[in-house]
Design an enzyme around this catalytic site. Structure first.
Site: not given
Lengths: 290, 290, 290, 290
Positions: C8, C11-12, C30-31, C112, C164, C168, C172
């Site tokens: 989480l 992004m998550g 999440d941890r 993305s 993806k 990327n 670049y």
């Protein structure tokens, strides 16, 4: 000493010959029975006395892996396998672990010298334990060129092939630099004696080198290289050099440029340039070739 | 023969010395009176007998242009000016036209050899009319290294400097290839004896060369080059090589990579990479260093 | 539908939020217990009804591998695992095989959108079997931007992350092109209103793009980017793009240049340029910086 | 206002049309009498009222130089010449000085927009004195796209074309990045729906841009670009960008890679790769293609 040589092609065959001229006894094995001394790997191993040394000189990848696996079955504690082919250094590390489980030593050797090695000797870069390399020194002494240099224990297992890989990466970059310079001279009118210019560079310049000598040989045979196509293979080490660099976050722009120029040389048409042409046509109405 | 030498710095001074050792009479001129034989260009010209030969060995660009303009005033029909500096080949073509209007010949000579030239000779690439070059051959014979090579009449006016420019472009590419290979070896753990590896490469390998010998010298003095900064100037010919290539639509990816690496080495920070960092921060919230 | 979301972070967490706003029920793990809905992976799985869907959004490499291995133990026939992180496409292929042995489906999704995704939606590139992707469509519909585009089934397993990765790589190259152009404008005196020039480019030009909009934002905040250091990380996909290209013998000179520029930006000094400096000193007596 | 337009080709003709639609009166001149309003430059000038404004839209280099020289004879104190072609910024600076001696103003304008400009407007980058640009603002207002952006006074004389040159350099790099990514997708099996992937990227991704939209258009017409050859011209600005960068010691690796890829695309065979093939044959006995 007595040594087995597996793979008697352009490289292995000449190396066996140089070893014999240097006083060693070589028992060769090749899939082609007409040039093989032994009828099988098993026979080759039986004809050697322990502790045995077997030099593998077959194509990198699956062929080398297969031979080393078989040798793992046939050899015994105290024997040594040398991989003198163009294997990847990570393969070496796997092979050494597999053989070590049976007490068999492993040494990887990068070999440079090409078709000139029989006469002038082979530059050798070895990786492995000092005691294994020590046992093989009589072999290395005969294979290497006369004089002080031409042999190094570059590091532990994998170090020999890593050094050879970097050597070849450098070679790619140097060849590309010479090739680019030649192309520019050909494209301009300023220099009218191009072959003479390359010949003159062989003495007193910063760029004097064996590759320059070879360029002069090539240009003397065919001054505009009109007989050749601009098509160059790559043998694996160039790719591995770039991949190792990317892994280590080391920028290699010139060597990578050399590798990519070879990739491009083998395309009959460039997909990327089709897209560039398509885009120019889309936004500018620029003519496209078809 | 007798010749005037203008510019007695690191290159010109040693060349004058090599000419004297070879039996020529050299009258030198330098802005620094403590090393100058003549008090002025005028005096230098007066001390030569027609047809005079004057070798200009001063920095390229304005200094060379100024000296050649002055010589145009002082010399006469039948005399010859040699530009042995690192001039652009298009400057040569202008200078030749200007001098020719007064009957004065012009020869451009690219000179390689650096600090080693006094002892081993200078590689010379000459451009100009065959008759002018013929008159100067006794001079070239002494300056060049012993043996067959080391001198070429590369072409007409400008051809000598064009050849030297390409030589230097190739040199950039070769140095970059070696430097990249060394960086990769330093970054990896695989090869533990890096200096020994470079030493071993001096015999039997494809990359054996004078530059490799010099690398070994440098690494023996300072095995990790810890005393040096990664900062490299460029002397002009590298840029001109790339610009000439762009003019002729010749792709030079490896040589250009070498030039750009030098540009980058001189930046205390990279503006382009600031922008990349700014963009990554904008779209991804990636941390930036400040 | 109900879905589990593992990881989480930036992004998550935002993706979970967008899913909830879109009417889905998300159970997050999440941890960090302070942001986790479930106390353990086991609990998360128990709170879902078969056939379960679990979206993994943790760092690529070992963290992702560990989570997927655990899920292989906890999930059952008919469930589906989605890897939405930045995994390598070859990892996907391994994971799919492992899970398939237990009847568990696997879908890889390249995502993305960065910090803008919560509001505008996330572009999604999915790889996997059509039936697995079909089951997840309600989820994809909410995550993606409004409108026709922003979601694709790029191919079978691995295809999403491959797409993806290439995205990327292109990113670049585009960023590097913009950054180089900006550096050249900064280096020259010709353009005095650089920020205004970038702003003007946002309409009617060939280079109009979201990255250009972001450049303008960055330049408006800090017109010379004086607050930033020219230091850029690389997140993995750039390296993988180059390595995949080398594997497939595809030349990627511009994208590779962008990757190498990032490598260089992170060096406090360039080893390669030390060697170039050492060589220049050896042959030319050129001054070195130390 | 009334303005003269010289050159009624693809660009000039459409710009004249857009100006007329915007309420300006345009008197056009073209070498092709069938599309020309005036029979000669002289007639065109006579049909304008002082202070006159004449927009030159002819090919860069000699054609532009010739037209501006003629206008210098025909125009008077207070008039203004606009060079809207793709001239080099150093040419602008020469033209401005020549015209200024006669009291004639000069403004350089870089124009982007291609075949889409008639409908959507042309992005304009102008260089020149503020008062000259001020006089022309009614013209610029009509030519530029609607909205805030699309016009900038980039700097003094030459600044407009310098900005446009850099714009095109960036464009080269962006196109190359997209083209490389597409080539890699085509080379791999991982992504099976390549056109769909590009389409999906148009929303929510970092690389969304007009060039991406154009790629999709091109791929929808011809999904593998099978109808095209990988052959791309370069229009001058790409070369100038690289040359300006070399002059300013700015490294442009990605943009230069794009330029070189175009050079290579136009060679039927690569001379440099012939030399690489020759060298491989010399040292390794590697087969050559002929």
């Amino acid at each position: 000493m007595r040594i087995g040589m597996i793979g008697l092609g352009k490289m292995g065959g000449n190396m066996a010959e140089r070893l014999r001229r240097g006083g060693h006894e070589v028992i060769g094995y090749d899939r082609d029975p007409s040039i093989s001394d032994a009828g099988s790997l098993k026979e080759l191993v039986e004809r050697l006395d322990p502790p045995r040394a077997v030099w593998v000189m077959v194509p990198a990848g699956d062929p080398t892996r297969a031979v080393i696996e078989q040798l793992g079955e046939l050899l015994s504690d105290g024997d040594i396998v040398v991989d003198g082919g163009n294997s990847h250094y990570k393969d070496d590390q796997r092979h050494a672990v597999e053989l070590d489980a049976k007490g068999i030593g492993f040494v990887d050797v990068g070999v440079s010298g090409g078709v000139w090695g029989l006469e002038y000797g082979y530059a050798l870069m070895a990786g492995g334990a000092p005691e294994h390399i020590g046992q093989l020194m009589p072999i290395f002494e005969v294979l290497k060129p006369a004089g002080e240099d031409g042999f190094v224990r570059a590091g532990g297992v994998g170090g020999g092939h890593f050094a050879k890989m970097v050597h070849n990466g450098i070679e790619y970059g140097m060849m590309q630099a010479f090739a680019e310079g030649w192309e520019l001279l050909e494209a301009s009118e300023a220099v009218t004696d191009i072959v003479g210019t390359f010949k003159s560079w062989r003495h007193g310049t910063v760029i004097r080198s064996w590759l320059l000598d070879l360029m002069v040989r090539a240009l003397e045979e065919d001054p505009d290289l009109a007989e050749l196509k601009g098509y160059a293979e790559d043998s694996g080490e160039g790719r591995w050099t770039v991949q190792a660099a990317v892994e280590h976050a080391v920028p290699l722009p010139a060597i990578t440029a050399a590798l990519y120029a070879r990739f491009t040389s083998r395309q009959t048409d460039s997909p990327a340039m089709k897209m560039v042409a398509a885009l120019r046509n889309q936004f500018g109405g620029h003519a496209v070739a078809s």
